[in-house]
Design a protein around this motif. Sequence first.
Motif, PDB file in Angstrom:
ATOM      1  N   SER A   1      -3.818  -1.694 -41.678  1.00  0.00           N
ATOM      2  CA  SER A   1      -5.274  -2.186 -41.647  1.00  0.00           C
ATOM      3  C   SER A   1      -6.136  -1.334 -42.501  1.00  0.00           C
ATOM      4  O   SER A   1      -5.660  -0.395 -42.988  1.00  0.00           O
ATOM      5  CB  SER A   1      -5.644  -1.949 -40.133  1.00  0.00           C
ATOM      6  N   ASP A   2      -7.349  -1.854 -42.482  1.00  0.00           N
ATOM      7  CA  ASP A   2      -8.343  -1.005 -43.454  1.00  0.00           C
ATOM      8  C   ASP A   2      -8.941   0.142 -42.818  1.00  0.00           C
ATOM      9  O   ASP A   2      -9.215   0.874 -43.415  1.00  0.00           O
ATOM     10  CB  ASP A   2      -9.457  -1.920 -43.635  1.00  0.00           C
TER      11      ASP A   2
ATOM     12  N   PRO B   1      -7.170   7.744 -37.322  1.00  0.00           N
ATOM     13  CA  PRO B   1      -6.024   8.056 -36.483  1.00  0.00           C
ATOM     14  C   PRO B   1      -5.665   6.754 -35.786  1.00  0.00           C
ATOM     15  O   PRO B   1      -6.572   6.296 -35.170  1.00  0.00           O
ATOM     16  CB  PRO B   1      -6.089   9.222 -35.860  1.00  0.00           C
ATOM     17  N   ALA B   2      -4.407   6.593 -35.863  1.00  0.00           N
ATOM     18  CA  ALA B   2      -4.003   5.261 -35.091  1.00  0.00           C
ATOM     19  C   ALA B   2      -4.126   5.814 -33.615  1.00  0.00           C
ATOM     20  O   ALA B   2      -3.724   6.738 -33.237  1.00  0.00           O
ATOM     21  CB  ALA B   2      -2.537   4.861 -35.139  1.00  0.00           C
TER      22      ALA B   2
ATOM     23  N   SER C   1      -5.935  -2.935 -35.769  1.00  0.00           N
ATOM     24  CA  SER C   1      -4.605  -2.958 -36.470  1.00  0.00           C
ATOM     25  C   SER C   1      -4.213  -1.584 -36.855  1.00  0.00           C
ATOM     26  O   SER C   1      -4.763  -0.586 -37.260  1.00  0.00           O
ATOM     27  CB  SER C   1      -4.787  -3.816 -37.893  1.00  0.00           C
ATOM     28  N   GLY C   2      -2.640  -1.335 -36.448  1.00  0.00           N
ATOM     29  CA  GLY C   2      -1.853  -0.280 -36.580  1.00  0.00           C
ATOM     30  C   GLY C   2      -1.965   0.527 -35.232  1.00  0.00           C
ATOM     31  O   GLY C   2      -1.154   1.265 -35.178  1.00  0.00           O
TER      32      GLY C   2
ATOM     33  N   PHE D   1       4.167  -1.333 -28.029  1.00  0.00           N
ATOM     34  CA  PHE D   1       4.233  -2.287 -29.476  1.00  0.00           C
ATOM     35  C   PHE D   1       3.367  -1.590 -30.230  1.00  0.00           C
ATOM     36  O   PHE D   1       2.212  -1.157 -29.894  1.00  0.00           O
ATOM     37  CB  PHE D   1       3.711  -3.532 -28.988  1.00  0.00           C
ATOM     38  N   CYS D   2       3.575  -1.456 -31.523  1.00  0.00           N
ATOM     39  CA  CYS D   2       2.635  -1.446 -32.747  1.00  0.00           C
ATOM     40  C   CYS D   2       2.348  -2.724 -33.219  1.00  0.00           C
ATOM     41  O   CYS D   2       3.164  -3.344 -33.672  1.00  0.00           O
ATOM     42  CB  CYS D   2       3.233  -0.328 -33.575  1.00  0.00           C
ATOM     43  N   LEU D   3       0.935  -2.839 -33.417  1.00  0.00           N
ATOM     44  CA  LEU D   3       0.465  -4.349 -33.720  1.00  0.00           C
ATOM     45  C   LEU D   3      -0.396  -4.086 -35.099  1.00  0.00           C
ATOM     46  O   LEU D   3      -1.467  -3.339 -35.039  1.00  0.00           O
ATOM     47  CB  LEU D   3      -0.324  -4.975 -32.648  1.00  0.00           C
TER      48      LEU D   3
END
Length: 325
Positions: free
Chosen positions: A7-8, A13-14, A43-44, A236-238
């Motif tokens: 993502s942008d 941090p995710a 995202s991420g 899940f990582c989306l």
Amino acid sequence: MPSSNASDNLDRPAMTHHLKANLETCAWGYFDASLPPAMEIDSGDTVVIDTVSGSATQLPGEGFHIPPEIHDIHDHAERMLPGHILTGPVAVREAMPGMVLQVDIVDVALRQDWGWNIIRPLAGALPEDFDTGRTTIIPLDTQAMTARLSWGLTLPLAPFFGVMGVAPPPGWGRISTIQPRAHGGNLDNKMLGAGATLYLPVFAEGALFSTGDGHAAQGDGEVCVTAIETALTGTFCLTARSDMTLDAPRAETAEHLITMGIHESLDRCAERAVRDMIAWITERSGLSREDAYMLCSLAADLRITQCVNGNKGVHMVLDKALLDH
């Protein structure tokens, strides 16, 4: 995990989120683009999703662990269509129609120590061969990761989610979870376990990812209609992908590319899986369509994903190493 254009939010941090299964976060039997998200993430980000499985008639007797929320879902959930209990949807803020949702399946874990299997008359690969329905409760050893079948066989477990999908196009309205379609859904592909990546075309803002239909073990074909159905927790990582366009699901593992054909006819399924694999090979390697077609014939495998859900499935599997030369 396969590489992506994340993502942008590269300076953020995710994060990891947890979506529990309950009456407010579960939809019984349907996908619908108008369903409000149960959670929104960037995202991420990673989301841990708890799921449940089955109706009250598939519950075991005493001595097994039963996720307590399933009773409330059974008693009060709106059951609009026959189908699976899904947890979600999860909205990915950056995902927009025309993009692709990358679903990295980080982990799949059992939530209970039992599963169930049913044989239903007028269903399955042999719809007229079995006139009496049967429900079987199957004990699961969550440490050894095995099932104990009624005649004494110890069966290794390989858990995965039968249903992973995004919202369908808004114009489709509310659709059953039973038939897999372009949005994914009831793919029943046993290769989509921990470590695999699923790519889904996005049809609605946020993508609206949902999952359920946990399987502890299943053979290709799922011929009697059900696998060892059970409750799972998935991690899940989306990721929203603006650099990809798809009109059908694809997947990959560390070793393999996987294309999936979905149609009422197994012939059409096979055609679609082969055609998409040819396209993927040419995208990745620069080979001509003719050379890619030949490679599919020489080295790729067509497998029946399932033949029991109205829309059937065929997947084609190719070793990635063959494209490294």
